[in-house]
Design a protein around this motif. Sequence first.
Motif, PDB file in Angstrom:
ATOM      1  N   ILE A  16      -5.136  -0.005  10.390  1.00 14.31           N
ATOM      2  CA  ILE A  16      -3.903  -1.215   9.612  1.00 14.31           C
ATOM      3  C   ILE A  16      -2.846   0.167   9.590  1.00 14.31           C
ATOM      4  N   ARG A  17      -1.898  -0.879   9.845  1.00 12.09           N
ATOM      5  CA  ARG A  17      -0.193  -0.391  10.137  1.00 12.09           C
ATOM      6  C   ARG A  17       0.263  -1.191   9.658  1.00 12.09           C
ATOM      7  N   ASN A  18       1.554  -0.384   8.870  1.00 10.43           N
ATOM      8  CA  ASN A  18       2.353  -0.613   8.297  1.00 10.43           C
ATOM      9  C   ASN A  18       3.651  -0.310   7.991  1.00 10.43           C
ATOM     10  N   GLU A  19       4.866  -0.680   7.909  1.00  4.27           N
ATOM     11  CA  GLU A  19       6.199   0.187   7.648  1.00  4.27           C
ATOM     12  C   GLU A  19       6.467   1.121   6.564  1.00  4.27           C
ATOM     13  N   ALA A  20       6.507   2.137   6.530  1.00  2.05           N
ATOM     14  CA  ALA A  20       6.301   2.854   5.938  1.00  2.05           C
ATOM     15  C   ALA A  20       7.299   2.095   3.908  1.00  2.05           C
ATOM     16  N   GLY A  21       6.911   2.180   2.872  1.00  2.00           N
ATOM     17  CA  GLY A  21       7.697   1.801   1.925  1.00  2.00           C
ATOM     18  C   GLY A  21       7.606   0.066   2.122  1.00  2.00           C
ATOM     19  N   SER A  22       6.957  -0.938   2.727  1.00  2.00           N
ATOM     20  CA  SER A  22       6.214  -1.788   2.969  1.00  2.00           C
ATOM     21  C   SER A  22       6.239  -2.346   1.133  1.00  2.00           C
ATOM     22  N   LYS A  23       5.419  -2.100   0.309  1.00  2.11           N
ATOM     23  CA  LYS A  23       5.290  -2.695  -0.905  1.00  2.11           C
ATOM     24  C   LYS A  23       5.697  -1.479  -1.515  1.00  2.11           C
ATOM     25  N   GLU A  24       6.884  -0.726  -1.329  1.00  2.00           N
ATOM     26  CA  GLU A  24       7.628  -0.469  -3.116  1.00  2.00           C
ATOM     27  C   GLU A  24       8.573  -1.107  -3.161  1.00  2.00           C
ATOM     28  N   ASN A  25       8.883  -2.160  -2.979  1.00  2.00           N
ATOM     29  CA  ASN A  25       9.365  -3.073  -4.397  1.00  2.00           C
ATOM     30  C   ASN A  25       8.229  -4.006  -4.873  1.00  2.00           C
ATOM     31  N   PHE A  26       7.003  -3.938  -5.211  1.00  6.21           N
ATOM     32  CA  PHE A  26       5.807  -4.482  -5.965  1.00  6.21           C
ATOM     33  C   PHE A  26       5.418  -4.891  -6.700  1.00  6.21           C
ATOM     34  N   THR A  27       5.993  -5.902  -7.413  1.00  5.79           N
ATOM     35  CA  THR A  27       5.934  -5.299  -9.525  1.00  5.79           C
ATOM     36  C   THR A  27       3.896  -4.554  -9.450  1.00  5.79           C
TER      37      THR A  27
END
Length: 135
Positions: A16-27
């Motif tokens: 599983i790959r994703n961009e760093a910070g892809s979920k940093e704006n998640f509540t």
Amino acid sequence: LLILKITVMKEFMLLIRNEAGSKENFTSELHKAFVEKCEVYIEKLTMQGKLIAAQPLVREGCMISGFNGDFQEHPYAEGKDVMVGYYHIFADSLEDAIGIAKENPEFYYTQTARIEVRPVKMKEEVTGYVYPKNN
């Protein structure tokens, strides 16, 4: 006359790959919902007998490089593309493994998710060596 068809499941890694910070704006609520969807996905694969292992990766560690005993150790440096976890699964075929990967919650919560689907090599053809397993 009874004919039994035995299907040998193959092993695959879903990296599983994703961009760093892809979920940093998640509540906190959205993050909790994402983790709960991952838990449901894991439980579904477990109930189907397809899950061998699944774990997220901590974003720290070390990169080791070298040759012939001359090693360098470098701190883990998070780039734009981050391996965030893996699933080790059983599937009938590459196509089946791809179908399993497409159900991963990463694809429903971020637009930057990517999953590398790779067959696991069980045996060396040249020497006949069978790689050990714990299960």
